[in-house]
Design an enzyme around this catalytic site. Structure first.
Site: not given
Ligand SMILES: NC(=O)C1=CN([C@@H]2O[C@H](COP(=O)(O)OP(=O)(O)OC[C@H]3O[C@@H](n4cnc5c(N)ncnc54)[C@H](O)[C@@H]3O)[C@@H](O)[C@H]2O)C=CC1
Ligand code: BAL
Length: 493
Positions: A303, A246, A395, A268, A192, A249, A166
């Protein structure tokens, strides 16, 4: 507003909350096997909230084993769907009983405003769980065409043990988007939460125990991406992973899958979503309200945030005047004040990232905002940009709206589609055919016409291009992620 409390009352509730600390594995709350913990802080104040179990691969192994046992012995996967429905509805009702507490916990853990937590995050989370619970005893499998001497059944079976990873921007709601269909389908879950926002997931686990969810069916492993997300993604006994976060990831999960057991992967991911406003758009006050909501709702940590305003030259000045007036009403400040619309960014690291974009904005024409309010808080910001500027391409995940000027419908659509992302888009035009034509031409998983939004639980949500992979959240289609098709041929001859 009459249902809201005063800021002081919310702060009193926050101060009295008992904060969860342990991971939830096989029906029990336990510390990490290593005994390690990590600190979680309130992003609005920087104050430490509590210490949480910093799990690692050995805890993931334990959780996956518990989930596998639960799945194979059928305590959840093979009971009547009606029983699964009733358990999930009990959980939803318990969440209703604890709605205010969940809203406050979500707010102090994430920086989200109490206004949003009370009006969107918590009620939508409950609604989503109920929707999937209610669905599961009403859908049928299929009988394929076959000769009289055979019956050909096409049945859906739960995919098995699923890993749910998540993000931090909608901790409760993204949990519901994923556990709703996964649990309703009969899967066992190892989830997670993001390290930044773990608390409400663990509180929901406590309520799930009360609701009678059998042990091992829902496991929550807390910790970092590297120490929990990666072992989960690579685990040979996990059948499928559904991830929101992201794009960078998300890509890793495809590698984890190919390097391990070819588990199915649904992603997503991010977006740089266009909001197209054409010269003939009407009711500009309403359009402006949508533009502001699209860009600044949830601090832009969304997102599907409409972070690129692509506006036709003839209407630009009139629209921007209203957008600025509307944005001026979006109060920045204490997330526990129900008058506030822009709370704290989720973490110090994310605040620094968004602050760097504010710095970059100085090289462009800042139309509004552009400043840091205080540590963790930034002003809603509007910047007139070139279409290829960093601000208009990357983004940001913060309250920064890039404005790009175009001269025609065709140019607007071309600019809107000129991105690696394709999650959401919106188009405003009073000319019905043009609006629908635009909606068809925009390459995005969700397009809203004369409004901003994501649809609701009844419609699929997911991205084109690098915004998504492998499936959709929400709607009956979400169940495709968590089930697989089996063909059964019966010979009657
Ligand atoms: N599509 C969306 O809804 C989201 C987009 N983002 C984007 O990502 C950018 C960075 O935010 P982060 O928190 O670093 O996002 P992230 O994509 O790295 O984190 C999302 C999830 O993946 C897990 N994760 C992180 N690194 C991982 C790895 N190497 N292997 C497996 N799981 C892993 C994190 O602990 C968290 O639970 C934000 O600034 C934003 O631009 C962040 C969160 C949500
Ligand atoms: N807006 C719901 C989905 C997301 O931001 O990750």
């Amino acid at each position: 507003m009459s249902d809201f409390l005063t800021p002081a009352e919310y702060h009193r509730i926050a101060a009295g909350l008992k904060l969860p600390q342990h991971a939830f594995i096989d029906g029990e709350f336990r510390p990490a096997l290593s005994g390690r913990t990590f600190a979680t802080t309130n992003p609005a104040t920087g104050a430490p909230l509590t210490e949480i179990a910093a799990c690692s691969a050995e805890d993931v192994d334990l959780a996956v084993a518990a989930a596998r046992t639960a799945f194979e012995d059928g305590r959840w996967s093979r009971i009547h769907p009606r029983e699964r429905k009733e358990t999930l509805l009990r959980l939803a009702h318990l969440m209703e009983t604890h709605a205010r507490e969940l809203a406050v916990l979500e707010s102090i853990d994430s920086g989200k405003t109490i206004f949003d937590c009370e009006t969107v995050d918590v009620p939508e989370t409950i609604h989503v769980l109920k929707w999937h619970a209610e669905l599961i005893d009403k859908i049928y499998d299929q009988v394929a065409p076959a000769s009289d001497s055979h019956i050909a059944l096409v049945v859906r079976e739960p995919v098995g043990v699923v890993g749910l990873v998540l993000p931090w921007n909608f901790p409760l709601l993204m949990m519901a988007w994923k556990i709703g269909p996964a649990l309703a389908s009969g899967c066992s879950v190892v989830m997670k939460p993001a390290g930044e926002t773990t608390l409400t997931a663990l509180r929901v686990a406590e309520l799930a125990v009360q609701a009678g969810l059998p042990a091992g069916v829902l496991n929550i492993v807390t910790g970092s991406g590297a120490e929990v997300g990666e072992p989960l993604g690579k685990h040979p006994d996990v059948d499928m992973v559904s991830f929101t976060g992201s794009t960078a990831t998300g890509r890793r999960f495809l590698n984890y899958s190919s390097a391990s057991n070819l588990k199915e992967v649904v992603l997503e991911l991010g977006g740089k979503n266009p909001c197209v406003v054409l010269d003939d758009a009407e009711d500009l006050d309403t359009v402006a309200a949508h533009v502001v909501n699209g860009a600044f709702w949830n601090m832009g940590e969304n997102c599907s945030a409409a972070s690129r305003l692509i506006v036709q030259r003839g209407i630009k000045d009139r629209l921007l005047e209203r957008v600025k007036a509307e944005a001026a009403n979006w109060l920045v400040g204490d997330p526990l004040d129900p008058a506030v619309r822009v709370g704290a960014l989720v973490s110090k690291a994310h605040f620094q990232k968004v602050s760097a974009y504010l710095e970059a904005a100085r090289a462009e024409t800042v139309l509004m905002g552009g400043k840091i309010v205080s540590e963790g808080f930034v002003e809603p910001t509007i910047v007139d940009t070139r279409r290829d500027s960093t601000l208009a391409v990357e983004e940001i995940f913060g309250p920064i709206l890039s404005v790009i000027t175009v001269d025609s419908f065709e140019e607007a659509i071309a600019v809107a589609n000129d991105t690696d992302y394709g999650l959401a888009a919106s188009i405003f035009s009073a000319h019905g055919k043009q609006a629908i034509r635009g909606a068809r031409m925009l390459r995005a998983g969700t397009v809203t016409v004369n409004s901003f939004g994501e649809g609701d639980i009844s419609t699929p949500f997911g991205g084109y291009k690098q915004s998504g992979f492998g499936g959709r959240d929400n709607s009956i289609h979400a169940h495709d992620q968590y089930t697989q098709l089996k063909t059964i041929w019966i010979d009657l001859s």
